[in-house]
Write an enzyme that holds these catalytic residues in place. Structure first.
Site, PDB file in Angstrom:
ATOM      1  N   CYS A 100     -23.145  45.044 -23.908  1.00 44.74           N
ATOM      2  CA  CYS A 100     -22.466  43.964 -23.499  1.00 44.74           C
ATOM      3  C   CYS A 100     -22.420  44.370 -22.023  1.00 44.74           C
ATOM      4  O   CYS A 100     -22.766  45.518 -21.473  1.00 44.74           O
ATOM      5  CB  CYS A 100     -21.249  43.588 -24.123  1.00 44.74           C
ATOM      6  SG  CYS A 100     -20.727  41.917 -23.567  1.00 44.74           S
ATOM      7  N   CYS A 124     -19.592  42.866 -20.322  1.00 46.60           N
ATOM      8  CA  CYS A 124     -18.332  42.392 -19.804  1.00 46.60           C
ATOM      9  C   CYS A 124     -17.435  43.500 -19.218  1.00 46.60           C
ATOM     10  O   CYS A 124     -16.586  43.216 -18.434  1.00 46.60           O
ATOM     11  CB  CYS A 124     -17.701  41.770 -20.876  1.00 46.60           C
ATOM     12  SG  CYS A 124     -17.397  42.432 -22.446  1.00 46.60           S
ATOM     13  N   CYS A 153     -19.652  38.340 -20.060  1.00 43.24           N
ATOM     14  CA  CYS A 153     -20.496  39.012 -20.803  1.00 43.24           C
ATOM     15  C   CYS A 153     -22.098  38.805 -20.316  1.00 43.24           C
ATOM     16  O   CYS A 153     -23.071  39.280 -21.072  1.00 43.24           O
ATOM     17  CB  CYS A 153     -20.682  38.636 -22.073  1.00 43.24           C
ATOM     18  SG  CYS A 153     -19.088  38.919 -23.096  1.00 43.24           S
ATOM     19  N   LYS A 158     -19.573  35.967 -33.936  1.00 42.73           N
ATOM     20  CA  LYS A 158     -18.556  36.659 -33.229  1.00 42.73           C
ATOM     21  C   LYS A 158     -17.759  35.475 -32.523  1.00 42.73           C
ATOM     22  O   LYS A 158     -18.327  34.626 -31.867  1.00 42.73           O
ATOM     23  CB  LYS A 158     -19.026  37.348 -32.155  1.00 42.73           C
ATOM     24  CG  LYS A 158     -17.946  38.364 -31.294  1.00 42.73           C
ATOM     25  CD  LYS A 158     -18.300  38.875 -29.927  1.00 42.73           C
ATOM     26  CE  LYS A 158     -17.173  39.498 -29.142  1.00 42.73           C
ATOM     27  NZ  LYS A 158     -17.818  40.288 -27.976  1.00 42.73           N
ATOM     28  N   ARG A 176      -8.828  43.632 -24.975  1.00 44.62           N
ATOM     29  CA  ARG A 176      -9.097  43.319 -23.517  1.00 44.62           C
ATOM     30  C   ARG A 176      -8.067  44.145 -22.358  1.00 44.62           C
ATOM     31  O   ARG A 176      -8.664  44.545 -21.209  1.00 44.62           O
ATOM     32  CB  ARG A 176      -8.988  41.933 -23.190  1.00 44.62           C
ATOM     33  CG  ARG A 176      -9.898  41.107 -23.834  1.00 44.62           C
ATOM     34  CD  ARG A 176      -9.896  39.682 -24.030  1.00 44.62           C
ATOM     35  NE  ARG A 176     -11.072  38.837 -24.559  1.00 44.62           N
ATOM     36  CZ  ARG A 176     -11.356  37.658 -24.491  1.00 44.62           C
ATOM     37  NH1 ARG A 176     -10.294  36.823 -24.156  1.00 44.62           N
ATOM     38  NH2 ARG A 176     -12.105  37.150 -25.234  1.00 44.62           N
ATOM     39  N   ARG A 213     -14.745  32.657 -22.525  1.00 46.21           N
ATOM     40  CA  ARG A 213     -15.837  33.047 -23.238  1.00 46.21           C
ATOM     41  C   ARG A 213     -16.514  31.947 -24.350  1.00 46.21           C
ATOM     42  O   ARG A 213     -17.159  31.978 -25.328  1.00 46.21           O
ATOM     43  CB  ARG A 213     -15.883  34.431 -23.730  1.00 46.21           C
ATOM     44  CG  ARG A 213     -15.611  35.354 -22.788  1.00 46.21           C
ATOM     45  CD  ARG A 213     -15.447  36.878 -23.204  1.00 46.21           C
ATOM     46  NE  ARG A 213     -15.304  37.820 -21.989  1.00 46.21           N
ATOM     47  CZ  ARG A 213     -14.666  38.878 -22.259  1.00 46.21           C
ATOM     48  NH1 ARG A 213     -13.894  39.263 -23.242  1.00 46.21           N
ATOM     49  NH2 ARG A 213     -14.714  39.613 -21.166  1.00 46.21           N
ATOM     50  N   GLU A 252     -26.244  31.439 -37.061  1.00 48.07           N
ATOM     51  CA  GLU A 252     -26.327  32.424 -36.078  1.00 48.07           C
ATOM     52  C   GLU A 252     -26.654  33.566 -36.751  1.00 48.07           C
ATOM     53  O   GLU A 252     -27.662  34.374 -36.256  1.00 48.07           O
ATOM     54  CB  GLU A 252     -24.945  32.671 -35.651  1.00 48.07           C
ATOM     55  CG  GLU A 252     -24.320  31.618 -34.543  1.00 48.07           C
ATOM     56  CD  GLU A 252     -24.826  31.977 -33.079  1.00 48.07           C
ATOM     57  OE1 GLU A 252     -25.949  32.787 -33.027  1.00 48.07           O
ATOM     58  OE2 GLU A 252     -24.468  31.161 -32.228  1.00 48.07           O
ATOM     59  N   LYS A 275     -17.063  38.978 -36.756  1.00 47.60           N
ATOM     60  CA  LYS A 275     -15.888  39.489 -36.012  1.00 47.60           C
ATOM     61  C   LYS A 275     -15.026  38.307 -35.461  1.00 47.60           C
ATOM     62  O   LYS A 275     -15.727  37.221 -35.022  1.00 47.60           O
ATOM     63  CB  LYS A 275     -16.354  40.294 -34.544  1.00 47.60           C
ATOM     64  CG  LYS A 275     -15.284  40.778 -33.852  1.00 47.60           C
ATOM     65  CD  LYS A 275     -15.965  41.508 -32.657  1.00 47.60           C
ATOM     66  CE  LYS A 275     -14.757  42.092 -31.633  1.00 47.60           C
ATOM     67  NZ  LYS A 275     -15.398  42.566 -30.664  1.00 47.60           N
ATOM     68  N   SER A 319      -8.476  44.522 -32.631  1.00 50.06           N
ATOM     69  CA  SER A 319      -7.628  45.114 -32.152  1.00 50.06           C
ATOM     70  C   SER A 319      -6.056  44.407 -32.380  1.00 50.06           C
ATOM     71  O   SER A 319      -5.019  44.888 -32.624  1.00 50.06           O
ATOM     72  CB  SER A 319      -7.417  45.179 -30.308  1.00 50.06           C
ATOM     73  OG  SER A 319      -7.822  43.780 -29.855  1.00 50.06           O
ATOM     74  N   TYR A 369      -9.889  50.544 -36.317  1.00 46.82           N
ATOM     75  CA  TYR A 369      -9.191  51.576 -35.502  1.00 46.82           C
ATOM     76  C   TYR A 369      -8.314  52.183 -36.604  1.00 46.82           C
ATOM     77  O   TYR A 369      -7.838  53.323 -36.187  1.00 46.82           O
ATOM     78  CB  TYR A 369      -8.063  51.022 -34.532  1.00 46.82           C
ATOM     79  CG  TYR A 369      -8.915  49.979 -33.618  1.00 46.82           C
ATOM     80  CD1 TYR A 369      -9.695  50.749 -32.383  1.00 46.82           C
ATOM     81  CD2 TYR A 369      -9.119  48.503 -33.853  1.00 46.82           C
ATOM     82  CE1 TYR A 369     -10.097  49.944 -31.654  1.00 46.82           C
ATOM     83  CE2 TYR A 369     -10.028  47.844 -32.906  1.00 46.82           C
ATOM     84  CZ  TYR A 369     -10.565  48.525 -31.813  1.00 46.82           C
ATOM     85  OH  TYR A 369     -11.390  47.752 -30.858  1.00 46.82           O
TER      86      TYR A 369
END
Length: 341
Positions: A121, A123, A131, A204, A214, A226, A242, A257, A284, A323
């Site tokens: 990406c 961004c 992006c 996404k 971010r 976005r 998509e 996502k 996150s 994570y």
């Protein structure tokens, strides 16, 4: 004959019996662990918004990769945080970019013991935080800066090829530009990287759950948002469209996502396209909510994390980007999943 004849509780009376008949299982082999690599630092920086996660200096990124391998996590996803940004995000496709250097270092250190996925990406690298390339469009005296889709595809293709040249196994385009998978596939093939796979961020969403990321990557848009290229959280059918487009363009692995607010989308994608590997990104915000709730004694951290990861797999995801990968793998190795359930 006593009533009831069928008693489901018979199979719940012992933890090892419950484990024997469990429908869903998770393993370190199911996980991809995201890693932030940052230029210009010499020691790991803990991310305030994501307790337990760090921005890693290039010289020490092997430490966290080694820790992942020690618990059986062989798949990692690299995000780069550059020291300099510009309007074109040029460090994203530089051979000396932070991701490219990290990939070469990890490959040299661990060889084929690790599968290296890279986020593709712009961004993180653009001064405006979007992006793709911005262009000014005016109509009836009103002007605005918008992301220009097609010129962005050329740069995304350059990023992907530069990652492949560095040694990436899988490139993961995340910009949600129309046609990005095809542009990347064609560029990789022209460059001779026909064996490099594409894990597409196929569905996404423009989610509020990305806030801690971010902050970690310093990639919030300088203006606007976005929503003109990421998906509307109110839509489900659109996700199937998509995903289908990305399949037609050559995606090898699909992704939804975020994960938790979109378990229904994960299931619908898997039911509709059962023959394609499906990843889900436990993002996150989902991670940080659990961590801060646990810090305040509101939830049992181990139980809730394992419950979340099982729910993502149960919905239909074959792969979980999380994570929690290292800590969850440690608990699985100790057999805590049996004790907790």
């Amino acid at each position: 004959m006593s009533f009831p004849y069928l008693r489901p509780r018979r199979l719940r009376k012992n933890k090892y019996l419950r484990d024997l008949v469990a429908e869903t299982r998770i393993s370190p082999r199911d996980f991809i662990y995201p890693i932030f690599v940052k230029e210009g630092i010499s020691e790991p920086e803990e991310i305030d918004a994501m307790p337990g996660q760090y921005r890693w200096p290039l010289e020490k990124v092997h430490e966290i990769v080694g820790k992942a391998l020690d618990v059986g996590v062989h798949n990692i996803l690299i995000f780069g945080i550059p020291s300099e940004k510009d309007e074109l995000g040029s460090s994203a496709y530089s051979s000396d970019g932070i991701v490219q250097k990290a990939v070469r270092k990890i490959r040299k250190e661990f060889g084929n013991e690790v599968v290296i996925h890279t986020d593709v990406c712009l961004c993180h690298y653009t001064s405006h935080g979007h992006c793709g390339l911005l262009t000014k469009k005016c109509r009836d005296g009103f002007c605005e800066h918008v992301v220009d889709n097609d010129p962005t595809l050329e740069l995304l293709a350059k990023v992907a090829v530069s990652h492949a040249e560095a040694g990436a196994d899988v490139v993961a385009p995340s910009s949600m530009m129309d046609g990005m998978v095809r542009a990347i596939r064609e560029a990789l093939d022209r460059a001779g990287f026909t064996d490099v796979a594409i894990m597409s961020y196929a569905a996404k969403y423009a989610s509020a759950f990305y806030g801690p990321f971010r902050a970690a990557a310093d990639n919030a848009p300088a203006h606007g948002d976005r929503r003109t290229y990421q998906m509307d959280p109110r839509n489900g059918e659109e996700a199937l469209k998509e995903v289908n487009l990305d399949i037609e363009e050559g995606a090898d692995i699909l992704m939804v996502k975020p994960a938790l607010s979109y378990l229904d989308v994960i299931k619908r994608v898997k039911d509709t396209f059962p023959y394609y590997p499906l990843a889900a990104y436990n993002v996150s915000g989902e991670y940080s909510m659990v961590k801060f709730a646990a810090r305040n004694g509101l939830v049992d951290e181990k139980k809730i994390i394992l419950e979340i990861l099982h729910s993502i797999r149960r919905a239909g995801a074959d792969i979980v980007i999380t994570y929690h990968a290292i800590e969850a793998s440690e608990w699985l190795k100790e057999g805590l999943d049996i004790d907790l359930f």
